[in-house]
Design an enzyme around this catalytic site. Structure first.
Site, PDB file in Angstrom:
ATOM      1  N   ASN A  61      -1.599  14.479   5.017  1.00 58.74           N
ATOM      2  CA  ASN A  61      -3.004  14.696   5.181  1.00 58.74           C
ATOM      3  C   ASN A  61      -3.809  14.704   4.067  1.00 58.74           C
ATOM      4  OD1 ASN A  61      -2.413  14.588   7.872  1.00 58.74           O
ATOM      5  ND2 ASN A  61      -2.737  16.698   8.331  1.00 58.74           N
ATOM      6  N   ASP A  85      -1.714   4.261   5.281  1.00 59.61           N
ATOM      7  CA  ASP A  85      -0.645   4.044   4.491  1.00 59.61           C
ATOM      8  C   ASP A  85      -0.471   5.082   3.349  1.00 59.61           C
ATOM      9  OD1 ASP A  85      -0.396   1.564   5.864  1.00 59.61           O
ATOM     10  OD2 ASP A  85      -1.805   0.334   4.506  1.00 59.61           O
ATOM     11  N   ASN A 141       0.677  -1.133   0.039  1.00 58.23           N
ATOM     12  CA  ASN A 141       0.202  -0.169  -0.089  1.00 58.23           C
ATOM     13  C   ASN A 141       0.900   1.171   0.105  1.00 58.23           C
ATOM     14  OD1 ASN A 141      -2.141  -1.839   0.201  1.00 58.23           O
ATOM     15  ND2 ASN A 141      -2.749  -1.081   2.459  1.00 58.23           N
TER      16      ASN A 141
END
Length: 295
Positions: free
Chosen positions: A264, A240, A46
Site C-alpha cells: 500500500n 503494479d 512495471n
C-alpha cells in the site's frame, strides 16, 4: 552472503503513449490535449521495475519487437538493475499502451504486439530461471498458455506465485490451484467469481480497492489494510507498484498483513508522480514514508 530476494517476472513489456487532457472527446470529436509523453510500461515490466527499485534481484522474461521501441525498453529495464538475459527480440511490433489521463484517472488501450510471442514453449525454455526464484509474478497481458506454464513450473519447484489477473479474463481452475496469491481489483474480482469456487478464491485473493486499501480473508474473517492518503497525480502503475511491493515483502518472510501494508505504501507513493515506472519508489523512500505516516 547475498540476501536479496530473487523475483522473476514473466509478462508484458510495452511503450506507454500518454496523453493528458482536461476533457474527454465524444465519438467523432477532436480536442486539444495538455501534454504528451512516452514512458516505458507493460504490467510485467512495471512490476519488475517496482520490485527492483525496492531492492530485489529481479529477472524479466518477455519479448520486445524489432522496431525502435524494443531496444529502448530493454535498455530501460537494464538501467533499473533488472537481468534482461531472458528478454528476447521478435519479428513484430513492440507492445504499446495508449493511455488517456483525465482528472487523475486513466483509460487504456493495449496492442500486445511482441507480447503475444511469450508462448508456453518460450516459458518452458526459461524453466531454470523460474525454478531458481523465491517468488514468481504473473499478469494477463501475455497468452494464457504462458501464464499456465510459468505457474506450473513454479509450483513444481516450490516457488510462490502471485497472479495479478489483469486485464481480466476467464481463468481455468487448474491455474487457480497453482497460484498462491491473486491480486485483483474489485471489478476483476467480480468477474473472477464467475464459475470459480468462492471458498478457494477467498483463500488466495488479496483484493485491491484503491483509496479504500486492501482486503483479504484469514479463515472466515475479513482483514482490511487501509490505504495511505496522498495527493494523487496519476494512478497509472499503482496496482503494479502494489504487486511489486507485496512480492518483495513476502519474499523477505513478512506476513500477508505486513506485505499488504508495505505494498500500500509503495502504491501510494507511485501515484504522487506522473507515469507508471517513473513514480515507483525505492525501499528507503517507502520505509521513510511508512515511518512518517505511522510514527
Amino acid at each position: 552472503m547475498d540476501l536479496k530476494p530473487k523475483i522473476t517476472v514473466v509478462g508484458s513489456i510495452n511503450m506507454d503513449i500518454v496523453t493528458i487532457t482536461d476533457q474527454l472527446p465524444k465519438m467523432g470529436e477532436t480536442l486539444i490535449g495538455n501534454q504528451f509523453k512516452m514512458n516505458p510500461g507493460g504490467k510485467g515490466a512495471n512490476q519488475a521495475v517496482a520490485a527492483a527499485r525496492l531492492g530485489a534481484d529481479v529477472r524479466m522474461i518477455g519479448c520486445v519487437g524489432n522496431d525502435s521501441f524494443g531496444p529502448l525498453l530493454k535498455q530501460n529495464l537494464q538501467n533499473e538493475g533488472i537481468n534482461v538475459t531472458d528478454v528476447e527480440p521478435v519479428t513484430d511490433s513492440t507492445g504499446t499502451a495508449t493511455i488517456v489521463v483525465y482528472d487523475g484517472d486513466n483509460s487504456i488501450i493495449i496492442v500486445p504486439g511482441a507480447n503475444q510471442h511469450v508462448t508456453a514453449a518460450f516459458v518452458e525454455s526459461k524453466r531454470d530461471v523460474i525454478a531458481d526464484s523465491d517468488v514468481l509474478i504473473l499478469q494477463l497481458e501475455i497468452p494464457l498458455e504462458a501464464v499456465q506454464k510459468a505457474a506450473e513450473i513454479a509450483k513444481e519447484h516450490g516457488v510462490k506465485v502471485i497472479l495479478n489477473p489483469a486485464p481480466i479474463r476467464k481463468l481455468p481452475r487448474e491455474l487457480i490451484e497453482k497460484i498462491n496469491y491473486l491480486t485483483p481489483n474489485e471489478h476483476e474480482y467480480t468477474l473472477l467469481q464467475q464459475g470459480l469456487d468462492e471458498k478457494e478464491l477467498k483463500e488466495k485473493v488479496i483484493l485491491t480497492k484503491g483509496s479504500a486499501g486492501v482486503a483479504f480473508y484469514q479463515g472466515e474473517k475479513e482483514v482490511s489494510i487501509p490505504a495511505y492518503p496522498v495527493k494523487v497525480v496519476d494512478t497509472t502503475g499503482a496496482g503494479d507498484s502494489f504487486n511489486g511491493g507485496f512480492a518483495v515483502a513476502l519474499s523477505k518472510g513478512h506476513s500477508v498483513s505486513e506485505a499488504c501494508r508495505y505494498g500500500n505504501a509503495v502504491a501510494a507513493l507511485s501515484t504522487t508522480k506522473l507515469g507508471a515506472q517513473t513514480g515507483m519508489p525505492t525501499n528507503e523512500e517507502a520505509e521513510a514514508f511508512i515511518k512518517g505516516m505511522e510514527g
